[in-house]
Design a protein around this motif. Structure first.
Motif, PDB file in Angstrom:
ATOM      1  N   HIS A  94       0.832  -1.198   0.000  1.00 27.58           N
ATOM      2  CA  HIS A  94       0.000   0.000   0.000  1.00 27.58           C
ATOM      3  C   HIS A  94       0.869   1.251   0.000  1.00 27.58           C
ATOM      4  O   HIS A  94       1.903   1.307   0.689  1.00 27.58           O
ATOM      5  CB  HIS A  94      -0.891   0.040   1.234  1.00 27.58           C
ATOM      6  CG  HIS A  94      -1.914  -1.041   1.301  1.00 27.58           C
ATOM      7  ND1 HIS A  94      -3.184  -0.909   0.773  1.00 27.58           N
ATOM      8  CD2 HIS A  94      -1.845  -2.288   1.832  1.00 27.58           C
ATOM      9  CE1 HIS A  94      -3.850  -2.027   0.991  1.00 27.58           C
ATOM     10  NE2 HIS A  94      -3.078  -2.880   1.630  1.00 27.58           N
ATOM     11  N   CYS A  95       0.394   2.246  -0.729  1.00 23.04           N
ATOM     12  CA  CYS A  95       1.045   3.548  -0.753  1.00 23.04           C
ATOM     13  C   CYS A  95       0.334   4.481   0.220  1.00 23.04           C
ATOM     14  O   CYS A  95      -0.899   4.510   0.280  1.00 23.04           O
ATOM     15  CB  CYS A  95       0.985   4.109  -2.172  1.00 23.04           C
ATOM     16  SG  CYS A  95       1.536   5.813  -2.354  1.00 23.04           S
ATOM     17  N   ASN A  96       1.106   5.246   0.961  1.00 23.49           N
ATOM     18  CA  ASN A  96       0.566   6.248   1.872  1.00 23.49           C
ATOM     19  C   ASN A  96       1.123   7.611   1.505  1.00 23.49           C
ATOM     20  O   ASN A  96       2.332   7.742   1.290  1.00 23.49           O
ATOM     21  CB  ASN A  96       0.924   5.905   3.314  1.00 23.49           C
ATOM     22  CG  ASN A  96       0.496   6.977   4.301  1.00 23.49           C
ATOM     23  OD1 ASN A  96       1.325   7.699   4.849  1.00 23.49           O
ATOM     24  ND2 ASN A  96      -0.785   7.103   4.525  1.00 23.49           N
ATOM     25  N   VAL A  97       0.237   8.584   1.450  1.00 22.17           N
ATOM     26  CA  VAL A  97       0.634   9.943   1.077  1.00 22.17           C
ATOM     27  C   VAL A  97       0.083  10.931   2.104  1.00 22.17           C
ATOM     28  O   VAL A  97      -1.106  10.890   2.426  1.00 22.17           O
ATOM     29  CB  VAL A  97       0.091  10.302  -0.318  1.00 22.17           C
ATOM     30  CG1 VAL A  97       0.326  11.777  -0.616  1.00 22.17           C
ATOM     31  CG2 VAL A  97       0.727   9.424  -1.383  1.00 22.17           C
ATOM     32  N   ILE A  98       0.934  11.786   2.606  1.00 20.77           N
ATOM     33  CA  ILE A  98       0.498  12.875   3.485  1.00 20.77           C
ATOM     34  C   ILE A  98       0.691  14.167   2.712  1.00 20.77           C
ATOM     35  O   ILE A  98       1.824  14.563   2.419  1.00 20.77           O
ATOM     36  CB  ILE A  98       1.278  12.882   4.799  1.00 20.77           C
ATOM     37  CG1 ILE A  98       1.058  11.561   5.545  1.00 20.77           C
ATOM     38  CG2 ILE A  98       0.843  14.061   5.678  1.00 20.77           C
ATOM     39  CD1 ILE A  98       1.846  11.404   6.816  1.00 20.77           C
ATOM     40  N   ALA A  99      -0.444  14.780   2.347  1.00 21.58           N
ATOM     41  CA  ALA A  99      -0.394  15.908   1.423  1.00 21.58           C
ATOM     42  C   ALA A  99      -1.197  17.087   1.943  1.00 21.58           C
ATOM     43  O   ALA A  99      -2.233  16.923   2.586  1.00 21.58           O
ATOM     44  CB  ALA A  99      -0.924  15.485   0.056  1.00 21.58           C
TER      45      ALA A  99
END
Length: 120
Positions: A94-99
């Motif tokens: 899984h990819c996690n992005v904090i944007a």
């Protein structure tokens, strides 16, 4: 909102390589941290690698020296080059992005995941 999509998983023999990609889209002003996590059947989701906007990285001990995380800030994408794969690397990645969005809301977003299967 921030949408995250992974790609690049598949079936590979032990010792082989795969390259995962993660693309983030939406009203993104800036992506701070990006990371890869994996979850094997019956187990918790664990960190594989993370990368900050400036390029600092951190890896799980089990993948150090075999996996390389990278990102393209201009394209809001992230990659995971996986070499010398082992059967124990089999999991959903899984990819996690904090944007930060253009309306100054921070999103912590996850993709649906991509299956990586390593045969012995």
């Amino acid at each position: 909102q921030v949408h995250v999509v992974e790609s690049g998983g598949g079936l590979v023999q032990a010792g082989g390589s795969l390259r995962l990609s993660c693309a983030a889209s939406g009203s993104i002003a800036r992506i701070n941290s990006m990371g890869w996590y994996r979850q094997a059947p019956g187990k918790q989701r664990d960190l594989v690698a993370v990368i900050t906007r400036s390029g600092s990285t951190n890896y799980a001990d089990s993948v150090k020296g075999r996996f390389t995380i990278s990102r393209d800030n201009a394209q809001n994408t992230m990659y995971l080059q996986m070499n010398s794969l082992k059967p124990e690397d089999t999991a959903v990645y899984h990819c996690n992005v904090i944007a930060l969005t253009t309306i100054l809301i921070t999103y912590d977003s996850w993709g649906q995941g991509t299956q990586v299967t390593v045969s012995s």
